[in-house]
Design an enzyme around this catalytic site. Sequence first.
Site: not given
Ligand code: DX5
Ligand code: ZN
Length: 217
Positions: A6, A31, A33, A35, A64, A66, A135, A173
């Site tokens: 990620s 990956h 993220d 948000m 991903h 969110m 998650m 994740d």
């Molecule tokens: C959290 C993200 C993850 C995050 C994981 O909301 O979806 O992908 O980057 O990070 P680590 O591996 O540090 O928990």
């Molecule tokens: Zn993620």
Amino acid sequence: MKLAPSILAADLADLGRAVALCEEGGADLVHVDVMDGHFVPNLTFGAPMVAALARRTELPLDVHLMVSNPDRLLDDYLEAGAAWVSVHYEAAVHLDRLLARIREGGARAGVVLNPATPVQVLDAILTELDFVLLMSVNPGFGGQSFLPYVLDKARRLRGEIDRRGLAVELEIDGGVGLGNIAQVVRSGIEVCVAGSAVFGAADPAGRMRELVAAASS
Ligand code: DX5
Ligand code: ZN
């Protein structure tokens, strides 16, 4: 096992280097993220950023989402070149339509479940999925601790997928690292996201190889 580092945990001022490190370390996916500051309390990458990353790497981008209203944003991310796209069960009103649009857009379609959402909510839609993302932390931030009860969800879902003879892949994740990746894979997970475990290391590419080795130990 596939490894999906990620880039949320990488140097955000140098994401070109982050994807180069993913290639060097033999990652299977990158990956990303997304948000929106609404579904989760943090704001990250827009579609132009995903398009820029897609131009930088041959690795498939695992996006991903969110976001509160995936219907409104989905097409932008598909056009940006996402190869895998997952939407949160908790944010989707018309989940079947979203998944169909992801597949029509040429990407692999996934649903994400928050830690507290039971896997049984996927019973009816399982045949329409390429993957499920479980998650193992509350979404929004990297660097949180792995929630062990999610392994029970993985085992239960893996059992159901196998019982029905489906080809759905399971991804996890949050909080995955050297200390738990073997146990995670044994619970039936095929794709591991790792953020801080990778980019918090002095040698991220070396850490990716260590994680893959630890997964099969
Ligand atoms: C959290 C993200 C993850 C995050 C994981 O909301 O979806 O992908 O980057 O990070 P680590 O591996 O540090 O928990
Ligand atoms: Zn993620």
